[in-house]
Write an enzyme that holds these catalytic residues in place. Structure first.
Site, PDB file in Angstrom:
ATOM      1  N   HIS A  85      -4.360  -3.226  -2.274  1.00 16.84           N
ATOM      2  CA  HIS A  85      -5.615  -2.789  -1.653  1.00 16.84           C
ATOM      3  C   HIS A  85      -6.759  -3.764  -1.918  1.00 16.84           C
ATOM      4  O   HIS A  85      -7.579  -4.016  -1.038  1.00 16.84           O
ATOM      5  CB  HIS A  85      -5.992  -1.397  -2.167  1.00 16.84           C
ATOM      6  CG  HIS A  85      -5.212  -0.288  -1.539  1.00 16.84           C
ATOM      7  ND1 HIS A  85      -5.387   1.029  -1.878  1.00 16.84           N
ATOM      8  CD2 HIS A  85      -4.254  -0.289  -0.576  1.00 16.84           C
ATOM      9  CE1 HIS A  85      -4.574   1.791  -1.159  1.00 16.84           C
ATOM     10  NE2 HIS A  85      -3.870   1.005  -0.372  1.00 16.84           N
ATOM     11  N   TYR A  95     -11.504   5.483   1.744  1.00 15.03           N
ATOM     12  CA  TYR A  95     -10.699   6.637   1.326  1.00 15.03           C
ATOM     13  C   TYR A  95     -11.168   7.922   1.998  1.00 15.03           C
ATOM     14  O   TYR A  95     -10.365   8.825   2.252  1.00 15.03           O
ATOM     15  CB  TYR A  95     -10.732   6.772  -0.200  1.00 15.03           C
ATOM     16  CG  TYR A  95      -9.827   5.791  -0.884  1.00 15.03           C
ATOM     17  CD1 TYR A  95      -8.478   6.060  -1.053  1.00 15.03           C
ATOM     18  CD2 TYR A  95     -10.312   4.571  -1.334  1.00 15.03           C
ATOM     19  CE1 TYR A  95      -7.630   5.147  -1.669  1.00 15.03           C
ATOM     20  CE2 TYR A  95      -9.477   3.647  -1.947  1.00 15.03           C
ATOM     21  CZ  TYR A  95      -8.137   3.943  -2.107  1.00 15.03           C
ATOM     22  OH  TYR A  95      -7.296   3.027  -2.704  1.00 15.03           O
ATOM     23  N   GLU A 137      -9.060   0.276  -8.677  1.00 16.30           N
ATOM     24  CA  GLU A 137      -9.467  -0.860  -7.865  1.00 16.30           C
ATOM     25  C   GLU A 137     -10.853  -1.353  -8.257  1.00 16.30           C
ATOM     26  O   GLU A 137     -11.118  -2.561  -8.243  1.00 16.30           O
ATOM     27  CB  GLU A 137      -9.403  -0.476  -6.382  1.00 16.30           C
ATOM     28  CG  GLU A 137      -7.955  -0.321  -5.901  1.00 16.30           C
ATOM     29  CD  GLU A 137      -7.806   0.529  -4.655  1.00 16.30           C
ATOM     30  OE1 GLU A 137      -8.807   0.732  -3.935  1.00 16.30           O
ATOM     31  OE2 GLU A 137      -6.679   1.022  -4.409  1.00 16.30           O
ATOM     32  N   TYR A 190      -0.501 -13.292  -5.711  1.00 17.27           N
ATOM     33  CA  TYR A 190      -0.816 -13.742  -4.353  1.00 17.27           C
ATOM     34  C   TYR A 190      -2.313 -13.675  -4.094  1.00 17.27           C
ATOM     35  O   TYR A 190      -3.080 -13.122  -4.900  1.00 17.27           O
ATOM     36  CB  TYR A 190      -0.078 -12.880  -3.324  1.00 17.27           C
ATOM     37  CG  TYR A 190      -0.310 -11.390  -3.495  1.00 17.27           C
ATOM     38  CD1 TYR A 190      -1.473 -10.767  -3.035  1.00 17.27           C
ATOM     39  CD2 TYR A 190       0.651 -10.579  -4.113  1.00 17.27           C
ATOM     40  CE1 TYR A 190      -1.681  -9.403  -3.206  1.00 17.27           C
ATOM     41  CE2 TYR A 190       0.461  -9.214  -4.279  1.00 17.27           C
ATOM     42  CZ  TYR A 190      -0.717  -8.635  -3.830  1.00 17.27           C
ATOM     43  OH  TYR A 190      -0.918  -7.287  -4.003  1.00 17.27           O
ATOM     44  N   PRO A 386       4.820  -4.319   3.441  1.00 19.12           N
ATOM     45  CA  PRO A 386       4.750  -2.976   2.862  1.00 19.12           C
ATOM     46  C   PRO A 386       5.804  -2.781   1.797  1.00 19.12           C
ATOM     47  O   PRO A 386       6.934  -3.232   1.938  1.00 19.12           O
ATOM     48  CB  PRO A 386       4.998  -2.062   4.077  1.00 19.12           C
ATOM     49  CG  PRO A 386       4.579  -2.879   5.249  1.00 19.12           C
ATOM     50  CD  PRO A 386       4.936  -4.293   4.912  1.00 19.12           C
TER      51      PRO A 386
END
Length: 390
Positions: A85, A95, A137, A190, A386
């Site tokens: 995310h 959200y 997050e 990544y 995914p």
């Protein structure tokens, strides 16, 4: 607030969820994009076409319902999703949108079963889970913002080098336009890359493994040109239209798949473009003077052997083991990767194994490793796109 009654009601809806299956999340995405088309600038629309995203979301929703009274079972999944995310720059406001469309989807697909009690339970359950993600997050965003070379939101990077690595894979070295340092990362992680393809309707964000060891000044990603029925919109744009001197936007490094330092042998196993995170690990391990490393790689043939010369140079300098399988040619071995061919040369009872490649390939390798007695706690893997469970 989530209470015991909510938990029992949510668990009672599991048969309903399973009877609907991925159609639930397909309806959800159609509904959400219809009402909030601006989210098409965030989500990978190619995965919507293939159905992979719908399946992944359904599996996540079902897993949450089944483990709502045992959230410890979901810790690793939460961590993996939270990292993903942040590479999309997902924010708290998103959200609220997702939660609204999830509840409305349940109402529309099962109007008779979706009583007020069920709505209250699922609303409480969703808000509880959303807070878990928002908090985690938020921690990740703050850590990256405050770290040396870190940043928040998107940052401009210039392509300072573009180099073919094989028939289908090309590397891009990305240097910050502002001239500042770049955030360190752990080999295996990544970055999120945002571009606006000339043939696309939306901004597109993709995640690409960092394919070199951290150096504090630039990043290298190595991108496979995706062909076939669902031709890669972004990968082909990067290959064909992004050149040295062009600018792209990057989100800070993320990912829960990375090398974990242990006093144990290391076996890296990859296929195709799955070599990208392994290359970062190989460089780092070589610099660290790690002695017991084996690298196993599979691809269609020598023309698709990514990082062939670079890897050979590392192996020759370190004295590590390297084994290669070509599906349509001969190397060390031909055909599909068969670990029994090198079983006697691998430290199967002590090593940690790192896997990256197509899902079917990794499933086959995990099965072989388990047959050799390797426990899941010593198998680490990365799925491009995914998430899928092996």
């Amino acid at each position: 607030m989530l209470n015991n009654q909510h938990i029992e009601v949510v668990k009672s809806t599991i048969p309903l969820l399973e009877s609907v299956g991925p159609a639930l999340t397909q309806h959800f995405y159609q509904r959400m994009f219809s009402h909030n088309p601006e989210l098409k600038d965030i989500f990978n629309m190619t995965h919507q076409k293939t159905g992979r995203q719908s399946v992944a979301l359904f599996e996540a929703v079902a897993a949450y319902a089944k483990n709502i009274d045992n959230l410890e079972a979901l810790v690793s999944a939460v961590e993996r999703i939270a990292h993903k995310h942040t590479s999309f720059n997902i924010q708290a406001d998103h959200y609220q949108i997702v939660g609204h469309h999830l509840i409305e989807t349940l109402r529309e697909l099962a109007p008779e079963a979706f009583t007020q009690q069920v709505e209250e339970a699922w609303t409480a359950a969703y808000l509880f889970l959303a807070k878990v993600f928002i908090d985690r997050e938020g921690e990740l965003y703050l850590q990256r913002k405050q770290a040396i070379g870190g940043w928040e939101n998107a940052r401009q990077f210039k392509v300072t080098k573009k180099k073919p690595e094989s028939e289908l894979v090309t590397s891009f070295v990305l240097t910050p336009v502002d001239g500042g340092e770049v955030l360190d990362y752990i080999p295996g992680q990544y970055v999120g890359v945002e571009v606006k393809p000339s043939t696309g309707d939306y901004n597109e964000i993709r995640q690409y493994s960092l394919s070199q060891k951290p150096n504090g000044k630039d990043y290298r990603i190595s991108v496979k040109r995706e062909l076939g029925e669902h031709k890669g919109l972004v990968s082909n744009y990067l290959h064909d239209e992004v050149h040295e001197g062009d600018v792209v936007h990057l989100y800070a490094p993320a990912g829960d798949f990375f090398y974990q330092e242990k006093n144990a042998p290391v076996v890296l196993i990859s296929a195709g473009v799955g070599a990208t995170p392994m290359q970062s690990m190989l460089q780092m391990l070589a610099d660290a003077g790690k002695e017991d490393v084996s690298y196993l790689y599979a691809c269609n043939g020598p023309h698709q052997h990514t990082f062939k010369e670079e890897t050979q140079q590392i192996v020759s300098q370190t004295g590590w083991q390297q084994f290669t399988w070509y599906l349509n040619d001969t190397a060390h071995f031909s055909g599909q990767m068969n670990l029994s061919e090198v079983e006697h040369l691998l430290p199967l009872h002590f090593a940690d194994f790192y896997l990256c490649g197509p899902i079917a390939f990794m499933e086959g390798i995990v099965k072989q490793l388990e047959e050799f007695g390797v426990g899941r706690d010593r198998i680490h893997y990365e799925v491009f796109g995914p998430h899928a469970y092996l």
